[in-house]
Design a protein around this motif. Structure first.
Motif, PDB file in Angstrom:
ATOM      1  N   VAL A 126       0.848  -1.190   0.000  1.00  0.00           N
ATOM      2  CA  VAL A 126       0.000   0.000   0.000  1.00  0.00           C
ATOM      3  C   VAL A 126       0.883   1.239   0.000  1.00  0.00           C
ATOM      4  O   VAL A 126       1.618   1.483   0.963  1.00  0.00           O
ATOM      5  CB  VAL A 126      -0.946   0.013   1.204  1.00  0.00           C
ATOM      6  CG1 VAL A 126      -1.804   1.275   1.175  1.00  0.00           C
ATOM      7  CG2 VAL A 126      -1.821  -1.237   1.204  1.00  0.00           C
ATOM      8  N   GLU A 127       0.767   2.025  -1.062  1.00  0.00           N
ATOM      9  CA  GLU A 127       1.556   3.249  -1.187  1.00  0.00           C
ATOM     10  C   GLU A 127       0.782   4.438  -0.634  1.00  0.00           C
ATOM     11  O   GLU A 127      -0.455   4.458  -0.641  1.00  0.00           O
ATOM     12  CB  GLU A 127       1.898   3.542  -2.646  1.00  0.00           C
ATOM     13  CG  GLU A 127       2.652   2.459  -3.381  1.00  0.00           C
ATOM     14  CD  GLU A 127       1.761   1.562  -4.209  1.00  0.00           C
ATOM     15  OE1 GLU A 127       2.234   0.995  -5.208  1.00  0.00           O
ATOM     16  OE2 GLU A 127       0.564   1.431  -3.855  1.00  0.00           O
ATOM     17  N   SER A 128       1.525   5.426  -0.200  1.00  0.00           N
ATOM     18  CA  SER A 128       0.934   6.681   0.254  1.00  0.00           C
ATOM     19  C   SER A 128       1.979   7.773   0.103  1.00  0.00           C
ATOM     20  O   SER A 128       3.159   7.497  -0.122  1.00  0.00           O
ATOM     21  CB  SER A 128       0.458   6.583   1.700  1.00  0.00           C
ATOM     22  OG  SER A 128       1.549   6.301   2.561  1.00  0.00           O
ATOM     23  N   GLY A 129       1.526   9.016   0.239  1.00  0.00           N
ATOM     24  CA  GLY A 129       2.460  10.134   0.240  1.00  0.00           C
ATOM     25  C   GLY A 129       2.489  10.953  -1.033  1.00  0.00           C
ATOM     26  O   GLY A 129       3.162  11.983  -1.082  1.00  0.00           O
ATOM     27  N   GLY A 130       1.762  10.514  -2.052  1.00  0.00           N
ATOM     28  CA  GLY A 130       1.733  11.287  -3.278  1.00  0.00           C
ATOM     29  C   GLY A 130       0.900  12.541  -3.112  1.00  0.00           C
ATOM     30  O   GLY A 130       0.270  12.763  -2.078  1.00  0.00           O
ATOM     31  N   GLY A 131       0.893  13.375  -4.157  1.00  0.00           N
ATOM     32  CA  GLY A 131       0.100  14.587  -4.097  1.00  0.00           C
ATOM     33  C   GLY A 131       0.523  15.575  -5.147  1.00  0.00           C
ATOM     34  O   GLY A 131       1.299  15.253  -6.059  1.00  0.00           O
ATOM     35  N   LEU A 132      -0.006  16.771  -5.020  1.00  0.00           N
ATOM     36  CA  LEU A 132       0.321  17.867  -5.924  1.00  0.00           C
ATOM     37  C   LEU A 132       1.352  18.764  -5.252  1.00  0.00           C
ATOM     38  O   LEU A 132       1.134  19.214  -4.113  1.00  0.00           O
ATOM     39  CB  LEU A 132      -0.948  18.660  -6.248  1.00  0.00           C
ATOM     40  CG  LEU A 132      -0.770  19.939  -7.067  1.00  0.00           C
ATOM     41  CD1 LEU A 132      -0.216  19.608  -8.450  1.00  0.00           C
ATOM     42  CD2 LEU A 132      -2.095  20.683  -7.168  1.00  0.00           C
ATOM     43  N   VAL A 133       2.442  19.011  -5.932  1.00  0.00           N
ATOM     44  CA  VAL A 133       3.508  19.811  -5.349  1.00  0.00           C
ATOM     45  C   VAL A 133       4.104  20.713  -6.422  1.00  0.00           C
ATOM     46  O   VAL A 133       4.087  20.364  -7.617  1.00  0.00           O
ATOM     47  CB  VAL A 133       4.585  18.891  -4.725  1.00  0.00           C
ATOM     48  CG1 VAL A 133       5.261  18.048  -5.784  1.00  0.00           C
ATOM     49  CG2 VAL A 133       5.595  19.686  -3.922  1.00  0.00           C
ATOM     50  N   GLN A 134       4.612  21.845  -6.017  1.00  0.00           N
ATOM     51  CA  GLN A 134       5.242  22.750  -6.970  1.00  0.00           C
ATOM     52  C   GLN A 134       6.649  22.274  -7.316  1.00  0.00           C
ATOM     53  O   GLN A 134       7.319  21.603  -6.505  1.00  0.00           O
ATOM     54  CB  GLN A 134       5.313  24.159  -6.393  1.00  0.00           C
ATOM     55  CG  GLN A 134       3.965  24.869  -6.356  1.00  0.00           C
ATOM     56  CD  GLN A 134       4.099  26.338  -5.960  1.00  0.00           C
ATOM     57  OE1 GLN A 134       5.020  26.710  -5.246  1.00  0.00           O
ATOM     58  NE2 GLN A 134       3.181  27.157  -6.442  1.00  0.00           N
ATOM     59  N   ALA A 135       7.094  22.624  -8.490  1.00  0.00           N
ATOM     60  CA  ALA A 135       8.454  22.293  -8.893  1.00  0.00           C
ATOM     61  C   ALA A 135       9.445  22.827  -7.861  1.00  0.00           C
ATOM     62  O   ALA A 135       9.283  23.937  -7.342  1.00  0.00           O
ATOM     63  CB  ALA A 135       8.752  22.888 -10.266  1.00  0.00           C
ATOM     64  N   PRO A 193       8.507  18.974 -13.186  1.00  0.00           N
ATOM     65  CA  PRO A 193       7.243  18.579 -13.836  1.00  0.00           C
ATOM     66  C   PRO A 193       7.330  17.216 -14.517  1.00  0.00           C
ATOM     67  O   PRO A 193       6.335  16.474 -14.528  1.00  0.00           O
ATOM     68  CB  PRO A 193       7.031  19.698 -14.852  1.00  0.00           C
ATOM     69  CG  PRO A 193       7.668  20.897 -14.224  1.00  0.00           C
ATOM     70  CD  PRO A 193       8.894  20.342 -13.533  1.00  0.00           C
ATOM     71  N   GLU A 194       8.488  16.855 -15.022  1.00  0.00           N
ATOM     72  CA  GLU A 194       8.626  15.556 -15.695  1.00  0.00           C
ATOM     73  C   GLU A 194       8.633  14.377 -14.716  1.00  0.00           C
ATOM     74  O   GLU A 194       8.640  13.227 -15.142  1.00  0.00           O
ATOM     75  CB  GLU A 194       9.890  15.514 -16.564  1.00  0.00           C
ATOM     76  CG  GLU A 194      11.163  15.942 -15.862  1.00  0.00           C
ATOM     77  CD  GLU A 194      11.493  17.406 -16.128  1.00  0.00           C
ATOM     78  OE1 GLU A 194      10.577  18.260 -16.067  1.00  0.00           O
ATOM     79  OE2 GLU A 194      12.691  17.684 -16.368  1.00  0.00           O
ATOM     80  N   ASP A 195       8.621  14.663 -13.424  1.00  0.00           N
ATOM     81  CA  ASP A 195       8.478  13.598 -12.429  1.00  0.00           C
ATOM     82  C   ASP A 195       7.015  13.205 -12.233  1.00  0.00           C
ATOM     83  O   ASP A 195       6.720  12.254 -11.505  1.00  0.00           O
ATOM     84  CB  ASP A 195       9.056  14.032 -11.077  1.00  0.00           C
ATOM     85  CG  ASP A 195      10.555  14.219 -11.114  1.00  0.00           C
ATOM     86  OD1 ASP A 195      11.049  15.152 -10.454  1.00  0.00           O
ATOM     87  OD2 ASP A 195      11.242  13.426 -11.797  1.00  0.00           O
ATOM     88  N   THR A 196       6.110  13.946 -12.854  1.00  0.00           N
ATOM     89  CA  THR A 196       4.697  13.635 -12.738  1.00  0.00           C
ATOM     90  C   THR A 196       4.422  12.237 -13.270  1.00  0.00           C
ATOM     91  O   THR A 196       4.754  11.914 -14.411  1.00  0.00           O
ATOM     92  CB  THR A 196       3.854  14.661 -13.513  1.00  0.00           C
ATOM     93  OG1 THR A 196       4.002  15.943 -12.902  1.00  0.00           O
ATOM     94  CG2 THR A 196       2.383  14.265 -13.525  1.00  0.00           C
ATOM     95  N   ALA A 197       3.834  11.397 -12.410  1.00  0.00           N
ATOM     96  CA  ALA A 197       3.592   9.998 -12.771  1.00  0.00           C
ATOM     97  C   ALA A 197       2.864   9.315 -11.619  1.00  0.00           C
ATOM     98  O   ALA A 197       2.762   9.867 -10.521  1.00  0.00           O
ATOM     99  CB  ALA A 197       4.909   9.264 -13.038  1.00  0.00           C
ATOM    100  N   VAL A 198       2.387   8.113 -11.891  1.00  0.00           N
ATOM    101  CA  VAL A 198       1.940   7.235 -10.826  1.00  0.00           C
ATOM    102  C   VAL A 198       3.159   6.441 -10.374  1.00  0.00           C
ATOM    103  O   VAL A 198       3.847   5.831 -11.189  1.00  0.00           O
ATOM    104  CB  VAL A 198       0.836   6.283 -11.308  1.00  0.00           C
ATOM    105  CG1 VAL A 198       0.479   5.284 -10.204  1.00  0.00           C
ATOM    106  CG2 VAL A 198      -0.403   7.061 -11.730  1.00  0.00           C
ATOM    107  N   TYR A 199       3.426   6.479  -9.087  1.00  0.00           N
ATOM    108  CA  TYR A 199       4.578   5.776  -8.523  1.00  0.00           C
ATOM    109  C   TYR A 199       4.074   4.489  -7.872  1.00  0.00           C
ATOM    110  O   TYR A 199       3.182   4.526  -7.016  1.00  0.00           O
ATOM    111  CB  TYR A 199       5.303   6.655  -7.515  1.00  0.00           C
ATOM    112  CG  TYR A 199       6.133   7.721  -8.194  1.00  0.00           C
ATOM    113  CD1 TYR A 199       5.518   8.810  -8.810  1.00  0.00           C
ATOM    114  CD2 TYR A 199       7.519   7.633  -8.249  1.00  0.00           C
ATOM    115  CE1 TYR A 199       6.266   9.775  -9.467  1.00  0.00           C
ATOM    116  CE2 TYR A 199       8.280   8.589  -8.895  1.00  0.00           C
ATOM    117  CZ  TYR A 199       7.641   9.653  -9.508  1.00  0.00           C
ATOM    118  OH  TYR A 199       8.388  10.614 -10.166  1.00  0.00           O
ATOM    119  N   LEU A 200       4.669   3.388  -8.285  1.00  0.00           N
ATOM    120  CA  LEU A 200       4.230   2.075  -7.825  1.00  0.00           C
ATOM    121  C   LEU A 200       5.329   1.385  -7.033  1.00  0.00           C
ATOM    122  O   LEU A 200       6.496   1.404  -7.416  1.00  0.00           O
ATOM    123  CB  LEU A 200       3.857   1.190  -9.018  1.00  0.00           C
ATOM    124  CG  LEU A 200       2.767   1.745  -9.927  1.00  0.00           C
ATOM    125  CD1 LEU A 200       3.327   2.059 -11.295  1.00  0.00           C
ATOM    126  CD2 LEU A 200       1.623   0.758 -10.060  1.00  0.00           C
TER     127      LEU A 200
END
Length: 120
Positions: free
Chosen positions: A5-14, A89-96
């Motif tokens: 179970v992953e957690s900790g993602g979100g919207l963040v500024q560069a 911005p290029e780090d934007t992704a789903v992290y699994l």
């Protein structure tokens, strides 16, 4: 059945930072290694970093991840972390999160992923 179970993602500024967590339902010592992958829209899934579960843990990073990404683990909490600094911005992704008992990650265990979105 092992669950990740992953957690900790979100919207963040560069330029910002995030720490992603992956909690396993079983002892992480039951796996040879754990790791983080990511998948951006329209792109193939790619390796970010892995860590072995023997001794101090041998880490391996994709070339793009060296210097800004740090993988670590807490055995007692059955959790693997991914610290991401200086987000782009290029780090934007789903992290699994993934775990394997052998050498084949595809046939291992996978979490559902956590979305990371980096705004410019």
């Amino acid at each position: 059945q092992v669950q990740l179970v992953e957690s900790g993602g979100g919207l963040v500024q560069a330029g910002g930072s995030l720490r992603l967590s992956c909690e396993a339902s079983a002892s992480i010592f039951s796996f040879r290694a754990m790791g983080w992958y990511r998948q951006a829209p329209g792109k193939l899934r790619e390796l970010v970093a892995t860590i072995t579960n023997i001794g101090i843990g041998i880490t391996n990073y994709a070339e793009f991840a060296k210097g800004r990404f740090t993988i670590s683990r807490d055995n007692a909490k059955r959790t693997v972390y991914l610290q991401i600094d200086s987000l782009k911005p290029e780090d934007t992704a789903v992290y699994l999160c993934a775990a394997t008992r052998g050498d084949n990650w595809e046939s291992g265990y996978w979490g559902q992923g956590t979305q990371v979105t980096v705004s410019s």
